[in-house]
Motif scaffolding. Structure first.
Motif, short mmCIF file in Angstrom:
data_model
loop_
_atom_site.label_atom_id
_atom_site.label_comp_id
_atom_site.label_asym_id
_atom_site.label_seq_id
_atom_site.Cartn_x
_atom_site.Cartn_y
_atom_site.Cartn_z
N UNK A 1 5.53 -10.34 -4.64
CA UNK A 1 4.24 -10.78 -4.10
C UNK A 1 3.24 -11.02 -5.22
N UNK A 2 2.39 -12.02 -5.02
CA UNK A 2 1.39 -12.35 -6.03
C UNK A 2 0.11 -11.54 -5.89
N UNK A 3 0.00 -10.80 -4.80
CA UNK A 3 -1.18 -9.97 -4.58
C UNK A 3 -0.87 -8.88 -3.57
N UNK A 4 -1.89 -8.24 -3.08
CA UNK A 4 -1.70 -7.17 -2.10
C UNK A 4 -1.23 -7.73 -0.77
N UNK A 5 -0.42 -6.95 -0.06
CA UNK A 5 0.10 -7.36 1.23
C UNK A 5 -0.30 -6.38 2.34
N UNK A 6 -1.29 -5.56 2.08
CA UNK A 6 -1.67 -4.54 3.06
C UNK A 6 -2.15 -5.14 4.37
N UNK B 1 0.80 -1.22 0.00
CA UNK B 1 0.00 0.00 0.00
C UNK B 1 0.83 1.26 0.00
N UNK B 2 2.16 1.13 -0.16
CA UNK B 2 3.02 2.30 -0.19
C UNK B 2 3.16 2.88 -1.58
N UNK B 3 3.89 3.98 -1.65
CA UNK B 3 4.10 4.68 -2.92
C UNK B 3 5.56 4.51 -3.33
N UNK B 4 5.77 3.86 -4.46
CA UNK B 4 7.13 3.51 -4.87
C UNK B 4 7.40 3.97 -6.30
N UNK B 5 8.68 4.26 -6.57
CA UNK B 5 9.14 4.62 -7.91
C UNK B 5 10.45 3.91 -8.17
N UNK B 6 10.77 3.69 -9.44
CA UNK B 6 11.98 2.97 -9.80
C UNK B 6 12.64 3.60 -11.02
N UNK B 7 13.98 3.68 -10.96
CA UNK B 7 14.79 4.11 -12.09
C UNK B 7 15.72 2.97 -12.45
N UNK B 8 15.66 2.52 -13.70
CA UNK B 8 16.51 1.44 -14.18
C UNK B 8 16.45 1.37 -15.69
N UNK B 9 17.53 0.93 -16.31
CA UNK B 9 17.62 0.99 -17.77
C UNK B 9 17.19 -0.31 -18.44
#
Length: 328
Positions: A318-323, A74-82
């Motif tokens: 994860x295969x689904x939500x973990x909240x 349920x968190x807010x995540x971002x990723x940088x990768x080539x």
């Protein structure tokens, strides 16, 4: 903090995990030690893939897995990768975005293929990882978005990228941008082999003040500190970072800050199917909680619960939500 758009932004390998069951005879035939993590070239990647059985393909990479875990919590995540402009690049981008992670890094237009990690899983749930990094090695300073860095509560960097100069420069640049914006920087040691190759560099990185939160397992902590005693190793590393977070497998995990150490026990998984991604998902749980300002013990426990959850399924995400794992 409430003035950010992301709890955590990570920079790391953008690779697709190709996971298949394997018996120990295959490992012996190809000469790969069970449980090892190694880098391979394009030719060996092609040869090993030809020997693998039916496989499951999903976007992977250590830090990217952690961001997928944060999103599942349920968190807010971002990723940088080539990534490259190929089928695996399309798979990577689709999967990570579908899991709720912001991913805006443009694909390379050159004839450079997306990285892949060929993972052989033996019946005892041990995974043997063979990584061809491909396009990940070409992440550059230009791929780091300063505005996006400033919009993250924590910036998380992956040691696997340290082997090559362009992504190494990109991570240092990101750390400087984060500190300029008043954001802490976390660094994961990733694997003992990374320390074997880059111990002086990693020590210099810590001593430069670019790292605020250090992640590793107990073997990695001892190796980086050059100490055989874990408590002495953590104390040594703690002289250069604000917070050390150390996983200890079945013995749980600890967080050391300001001379005080907090420990938690491991969480028993409902099953042990595949240990791929356990460390990545521990980091996800800890970071998701820590970014929201929760106590260290709470963050450690969420890390332990999240790691136990991924062990019980096939694959590193994860295969689904973990909240449901998050304490109210």
């Amino acid at each position: 903090m409430t003035d950010t758009d992301f709890d955590v932004l990570a920079i790391g390998d953008a690779v697709v995990d190709v996971i298949a069951p394997a018996d120990e005879a295959l490992l012996a035939e190809v000469g790969v030690p069970k449980g090892s993590m190694r880098t391979i070239d394009w030719e060996e990647a092609q040869q090993l893939y030809a020997r693998m059985g039916p496989a499951q393909e999903t976007s992977g990479g250590s830090a990217a897995n952690s961001m997928a875990g944060i999103a599942a919590l349920g968190g807010r995540a971002a990723f940088i990768g080539q990534i490259g402009s190929d089928q695996l690049g399309t798979i990577f981008a689709h999967d990570i975005r579908a899991q709720g992670v912001a991913f805006d890094t443009p694909a390379l237009t050159e004839d450079i293929t997306t990285g892949r990690c060929l993972i052989l899983v033996t019946p005892d749930a041990q995974r043997t990882m063979n990584t061809y990094r491909g396009a990940s090695e070409h992440l550059s300073v230009d791929g780091v978005d300063a505005d996006q860095i400033a919009r993250a509560t924590i910036v998380y960097l992956e040691a696997y990228l340290w082997d090559h100069a362009p992504p190494r420069a990109a991570m240092k640049h990101a750390a400087d941008l984060a500190h300029k914006a008043g954001r802490p920087v976390a660094f994961t040691l990733s694997d003992i082999a990374c320390i074997d190759r880059h111990r002086p560099d990693f020590r210099a990185l810590l001593e430069s003040g670019r790292v605020d939160i250090l992640f590793g397992n107990e073997e990695e902590a001892r190796a980086l500190a050059g100490r055989t005693d874990l408590d002495e190793a953590v104390a040594e590393l703690g002289e250069h970072v604000d917070l050390c977070v150390i996983t200890r497998g079945e013995h749980g995990a600890l967080a050391a800050q300001g001379g005080a150490t907090i420990t938690v026990s491991a969480v028993r998984p409902r099953a042990i199917v595949d240990t791929t991604g356990a460390g990545d998902l521990f980091a996800a749980g800890f970071l998701a909680s820590h970014a929201r300002g929760r106590p260290l013990e709470t963050s450690l426990m969420l890390g332990a619960r999240t790691a136990a959850e991924v062990i019980a399924d096939y694959g590193a995400r994860p295969l689904g939500k973990l909240s449901h794992l998050v304490d109210d």
